[in-house]
Scaffold this motif. Sequence first.
Motif, PDB file in Angstrom:
ATOM      1  N   ASP A   1       0.828  -1.210   0.000  1.00 47.02           N
ATOM      2  CA  ASP A   1       0.000   0.000   0.000  1.00 47.02           C
ATOM      3  C   ASP A   1       0.865   1.264   0.000  1.00 47.02           C
ATOM      4  O   ASP A   1       0.523   2.258  -0.648  1.00 47.02           O
ATOM      5  CB  ASP A   1      -0.924   0.012   1.230  1.00 47.02           C
TER       6      ASP A   1
ATOM      7  N   ASP B   1     -10.970   6.050   3.318  1.00 46.49           N
ATOM      8  CA  ASP B   1     -11.981   5.154   2.746  1.00 46.49           C
ATOM      9  C   ASP B   1     -11.614   4.623   1.363  1.00 46.49           C
ATOM     10  O   ASP B   1     -12.448   4.046   0.681  1.00 46.49           O
ATOM     11  CB  ASP B   1     -13.343   5.856   2.709  1.00 46.49           C
TER      12      ASP B   1
ATOM     13  N   THR C   1      -9.525   2.032  -1.320  1.00 45.79           N
ATOM     14  CA  THR C   1      -9.317   0.580  -1.283  1.00 45.79           C
ATOM     15  C   THR C   1      -7.816   0.290  -1.158  1.00 45.79           C
ATOM     16  O   THR C   1      -7.011   0.812  -1.925  1.00 45.79           O
ATOM     17  CB  THR C   1      -9.865  -0.067  -2.571  1.00 45.79           C
ATOM     18  N   TYR C   2      -7.462  -0.506  -0.152  1.00 43.05           N
ATOM     19  CA  TYR C   2      -6.058  -0.861   0.090  1.00 43.05           C
ATOM     20  C   TYR C   2      -5.902  -2.379   0.181  1.00 43.05           C
ATOM     21  O   TYR C   2      -6.882  -3.101   0.409  1.00 43.05           O
ATOM     22  CB  TYR C   2      -5.580  -0.226   1.401  1.00 43.05           C
ATOM     23  N   SER C   3      -4.670  -2.860   0.051  1.00 41.90           N
ATOM     24  CA  SER C   3      -4.396  -4.299   0.202  1.00 41.90           C
ATOM     25  C   SER C   3      -4.524  -4.740   1.653  1.00 41.90           C
ATOM     26  O   SER C   3      -5.021  -5.829   1.950  1.00 41.90           O
ATOM     27  CB  SER C   3      -2.974  -4.613  -0.282  1.00 41.90           C
TER      28      SER C   3
ATOM     29  N   LYS D   1      -6.107  -5.090   5.016  1.00 44.56           N
ATOM     30  CA  LYS D   1      -7.552  -5.112   5.213  1.00 44.56           C
ATOM     31  C   LYS D   1      -8.013  -4.754   6.622  1.00 44.56           C
ATOM     32  O   LYS D   1      -9.112  -5.128   7.030  1.00 44.56           O
ATOM     33  CB  LYS D   1      -8.094  -6.500   4.836  1.00 44.56           C
TER      34      LYS D   1
END
Lengths: 133, 133, 133
Positions: A59, B71, B73-75, B77
Motif C-alpha cells: 500500500d 476510505d 481501497t487498500y491491500s 484489510k
Amino acid sequence: MKGFSVDTFEKQQAIDITVQVESCIAAEGIEDGICLIQVPHTTCGIIVNEHFDASVSKDILDCLDRIAPPDATYSHKEGNAHAHIKSTLVGSTQMLVIEDGQLMLGTWQRILFFEFDGPRQRRVWVKALEHRR
Amino acid sequence: MKGFSVDTFEKQQAIDITVQVESCIAAEGIEDGICLIQVPHTTCGIIVNEHFDASVSKDILDCLDRIAPPDATYSHKEGNAHAHIKSTLVGSTQMLVIEDGQLMLGTWQRILFFEFDGPRQRRVWVKALEHRR
Amino acid sequence: MKGFSVDTFEKQQAIDITVQVESCIAAEGIEDGICLIQVPHTTCGIIVNEHFDASVSKDILDCLDRIAPPDATYSHKEGNAHAHIKSTLVGSTQMLVIEDGQLMLGTWQRILFFEFDGPRQRRVWVKALEHRR
C-alpha cells in the motif's frame, strides 16, 4: 561504523532489514544509546513500519506511485526521477533507541529498506552511539 | 530512556507534546547533546512544526487525507492502511539539539504527536545523548 | 553547536549546503560520530539527495506543488500553508554519519536546504556528537 549489503530483485520492493541492523548493533557492542541507519543512495529509502502483513508495504509503494508515477514526465531524464522523489519523502535515514544492548522497536515496528529503482546491490550503514553515563 | 503516554480522543488529531519532551530531557539531566523522540507505533507520527495556529495541523491532516484517503481501497484489510502510509510519510521519530539543558527549537517550532488511527493510548520515548566534551 | 545562514532568493528553491555543513563539522573537531542538521523554521526543510543534476530538485519541488499547491484553499490564512505541509513531508532535520573527521555521504548524496516560503534569510544548526570509544 558497521554495514551490510542488500540485493534487490524488483524495480520497487520493501525488504525487512531488522535482523541485519540488530547484528550490527551487537557487533558495535553498544549497551545504551542511539542507532543511526543510513543508506548512501538517492533512489531508495529506510522506513520503520509494520511488515507482519506485507500488504502494508504494498500500500505504501502504491501510494508513492500515485504521488510520483514512474512513467510521468519529469525534468530529470534518467527515468528514475520518481525514485528520487520517493527517497526524499520517506527519507534515507532512521534513528532508533538502544537499551540493554537491544534495538528498541514497538510490537509491530520493523526496519524496512525500500527500493525505488532496482534491481541493484545497495549498502546500508549502521552507526551506534553510546550514552555517556 | 524516559517516556510518557498520550491519550488521543479522535480518529485523527495533532497534540502538542513539547512540554512533556522538555520534562523528559530535564529528568535525564542532559546539558548539551541531542534528543531522539520515538513512537513505538506504526499508525501515528511525530513532526516538528507550527502549532500557535492549530489550523496548520488541520491543513497537514487534510493534505495527508488527500494523499491517502481513509476510505480508499487498500491491500491491507484492517481499515488503517491510510494511517500506516501517513506514519511513513511524516516519520515516527524526530531528533533535536539540546544546549544549556534546553531543547533547541525555532520560534514557531513545536513537537507534535500526530494520531492517524485513534482514539488510543500511545507511548512516546525520549532518549537524550550527552555531547562528549 | 555550530551554524550558518542561508539567503534564499526565490519563493521556492533548493540550495546545496554540503560544504557549509562540512565546515561546521571540521570546526567542532569531531572525528567519529554523528551529525544532526536542524533548521529552526517551519516553512523550509533539509533533505539528502542528488544535486549533480539540479533537475532532480526541480522535480521534487514540482511534485510537492502537486501535493500541496500554493494557491489551493487552506485553513491557515497566512498564504504559506503549503510550505508548512512541505516542511512536514520532507522534514526539518537530517542525521548523518561522521568517520575519520569526514561527513559520510554516498557518491550522489548532497545535503540540500529546501525553501518553500522565500525569499528569506534562514538559519541552519549543526550539532556533532562524538562516538565514545
